[in-house]
Design a protein around this motif. Structure first.
Motif, PDB file in Angstrom:
ATOM      1  N   VAL A   1       0.476  -1.614   0.069  1.00 14.51           N
ATOM      2  CA  VAL A   1      -0.068  -0.175  -0.017  1.00 14.51           C
ATOM      3  C   VAL A   1       0.955   1.571   0.187  1.00 14.51           C
ATOM      4  O   VAL A   1       0.666   2.092   0.389  1.00 14.51           O
TER       5      VAL A   1
ATOM      6  N   ARG B   1      -4.738   3.976   3.559  1.00 11.34           N
ATOM      7  CA  ARG B   1      -4.038   2.671   3.417  1.00 11.34           C
ATOM      8  C   ARG B   1      -3.369   1.403   4.511  1.00 11.34           C
ATOM      9  O   ARG B   1      -3.672   0.558   4.357  1.00 11.34           O
TER      10      ARG B   1
ATOM     11  N   VAL C   1      -5.822   6.137  -2.020  1.00  8.75           N
ATOM     12  CA  VAL C   1      -6.369   5.042  -1.346  1.00  8.75           C
ATOM     13  C   VAL C   1      -6.780   4.702  -3.097  1.00  8.75           C
ATOM     14  O   VAL C   1      -7.125   2.943  -2.421  1.00  8.75           O
TER      15      VAL C   1
ATOM     16  N   VAL D   1      -4.696   2.480  -4.374  1.00  6.25           N
ATOM     17  CA  VAL D   1      -5.271   0.577  -3.534  1.00  6.25           C
ATOM     18  C   VAL D   1      -5.263  -0.361  -4.226  1.00  6.25           C
ATOM     19  O   VAL D   1      -5.090  -1.055  -4.231  1.00  6.25           O
TER      20      VAL D   1
END
Lengths: 297, 249
Positions: free
Chosen positions: B128, B148, B179, B182
């Motif tokens: 992440v 994350r 975010v 990810v």
């Protein structure tokens, strides 16, 4: 321009106040030293209020020192023991029966929570002085049944021990509520996150909620300690040789009350003041908010 | 169907008088990314929270791993550890630093060793993009970083499915992207994901299926291109048109 002049005037005023204050302090110091010197050689309680205060303090200093030391020990040990007991009790207090629990677990949880509630209800609802007398005589009678002599009982179930029990058990009730508040102040999301990861209720409490709750509660626990310094004075009724008892004794020996009680008040004030300074310092070190000297309950 | 990970049947939930879920049926297949959209108060978050029993539904079934989570005898904690959840408000453990946030549950629930847990945590934190923040204080991170970490924390339990409850709603627009990136990477790896979101661009780009919820029922679901370009339901069209005007997706 005018503002500057005002500022100057203020500065002069401030300096004058400082000088006056320091002068007053020096004068008081000299007067005090003088009184102490005079009183040390006296063998009769002087008439003057201040001198009598100093005289009795000097003469009764052994008793007063024992008293202060006992009071400090009662408050310190009492709060420490209460903290441990409160952690156990608050764990019982926050048990909530869940739809998914087995019947026996549900019943146990209900019992635990209600036992804690009853404890807090009774202890918070009765004066510590009454509790002190009940604990003392309860213990005394208990030991008597085992066939011990009064001397033996006084050795095991001494005034100090029963007084310490009183402070500890009394504070447990208050600290339980303090910790419960600390638990409620922990965001629900913390519990949800832990549970969503598969942690059990017990693991969540132990590893996530309790550590944060205790941290939240530290200022209030410090307050409870300061309250105990003051409130342990009621233990003098069962004969605990605390500061209050020592003061009473000194007053009895020298036939003067007001003066020595003023001394006691001053000593209590110094104790609570020093404690709050200490807590403030600790709070700063641990990066936590601090309040002033709290009121008694 | 053998590749179904999660099957919800007739799920109902009320808060007092308010009926929030009125009989939801939903099936999630392995590796599928499902976005649940709809206006606030439509029951999306409640549905998600009912899936791992953070809210106990009143009626219905939640089939997961061959067991019904609504069955009172089921070992809830054992099933929950296979269902990862990411919250709108991150919910990182405030009393733990970043790596301890990630290792706590694996160590206490799955009883793996500290070394193993830390290895997995470092791996997931690197995934992440937080390799530099492993020992950081979790309360001092930015919102995007916190979220994350929360994703990494959930991944450390090696879940079979991940639930995202408006993961970017508490973030300011500039860091929403980090975010979402990810999450996109996670989806690309084949993670089964259910995402409640208001990020229509994300839903359109990443999801295999979009579910539109309104007033406690699923009004429409299907291929994102289908739903976003040619919604069948009037309510869906009305809801989406507002987004399309604003965002030009």
């Amino acid at each position: 321009m005018k503002k500057e002049a005002n500022n100057n005037r203020l500065r002069i005023l401030k300096a004058a106040a400082w000088i006056a204050g320091i002068a007053l302090l020096i004068w008081c110091g000299i007067r005090f030293a003088e009184t102490v010197r005079v009183c040390r050689d006296l063998d009769k309680n002087p008439q003057s209020f201040g001198a009598s205060m100093v005289y009795m303090t000097l003469k009764g200093k052994d008793m007063l020192i024992t008293g202060v030391w006992t009071t400090v020990r009662l408050a310190l040990l009492g709060t420490a023991i209460a903290f441990v007991l409160a952690i156990l009790l608050v764990f019982l207090r926050v048990q909530e029966p869940n739809k998914r629990d087995k019947e026996a677990v549900k019943a146990l949880k209900w019992l635990a929570s209600h036992f804690a509630r009853l404890y807090v209800f009774v202890i918070r609802g009765t004066p510590m002085m009454v509790q002190a007398l009940i604990f003392y005589y309860f213990g005394f009678n208990l030991f008597k049944r085992t066939g011990m002599t009064v001397t033996e009982i006084n050795h095991v179930w001494s005034f100090f021990i029963s007084g310490l029990c009183t402070v500890a058990l009394n504070s447990t009730a208050y600290l339980t509520e303090v910790l419960r508040g600390g638990i409620l102040a922990v965001d629900r999301g913390q519990t949800e996150a832990a549970r969503s990861l598969g942690m059990t209720n017990w693991q969540t409490m132990l590893k996530v909620v309790f550590p944060q709750a205790v941290k939240n509660s530290i200022p209030a626990i410090g307050n409870e300690f300061i309250i105990n310094i003051k409130d342990s004075s009621v233990l003098s009724v069962i004969g605990v040789m605390d500061l209050m008892y020592a003061t009473k004794s000194v007053s009895g020996i020298y036939f003067r009350s007001l003066e020595i009680y003023c001394v006691a008040a001053l000593l209590y004030l110094v104790l609570t003041w020093l404690s709050s300074l200490l807590l403030k310092w600790l709070g700063k070190k641990l990066d936590m908010p601090v309040r002033g000297i709290p009121s008694s309950n | 169907m053998s590749d179904t990970v999660l099957r919800i049947e007739g799920l109902e939930k009320s808060f007092g008088e308010l009926e929030v879920l009125k009989g939801i049926d939903l099936e999630i297949r392995k590796g599928e990314v499902v976005c649940i959209i709809g206006s606030s108060g439509s029951g999306k978050s409640t549905l998600l929270r009912c899936i791992n029993l953070l809210e106990e539904a009143d009626a219905g079934h939640i089939w997961f791993d061959g067991q019904d989570l609504m069955d009172l005898q089921v070992d809830l904690n054992a099933l929950r550890q296979k269902i990862g959840m990411v919250f709108q408000s991150f919910n990182l453990f405030n009393n733990k630093n970043v790596i301890d946030n990630c290792t706590l549950a694996p160590m206490t629930v799955r009883k793996i060793s500290k070394a193993q847990a830390e290895e997995a945590a470092v791996r997931n934190l690197t995934t992440v993009g937080l390799a530099d923040f492993i020992y950081a204080d979790s309360t001092r991170l930015s919102g995007g970083q916190k979220q994350r970490v929360a994703i990494a924390r959930a991944l450390c339990m090696e879940p079979e499915i991940m639930l995202f409850d408006e993961p970017t709603s508490a973030l300011d627009p500039e860091i929403v992207g980090e975010v979402l990136d990810v999450m996109k990477a996670l989806a690309a790896e084949g993670m089964t994901m259910v995402v409640v979101t208001h990020e229509m661009a994300f839903a359109k780009e990443v999801s295999d299926r979009v579910v539109f919820m309104d007033q406690g029922v699923i009004l429409e679901q299907g291929d994102p291109n289908e739903i976003f370009t040619n919604p069948k339901n009037d309510r869906t069209r009305e809801f989406l048109s507002r987004y399309l005007e604003d965002k030009q997706i």
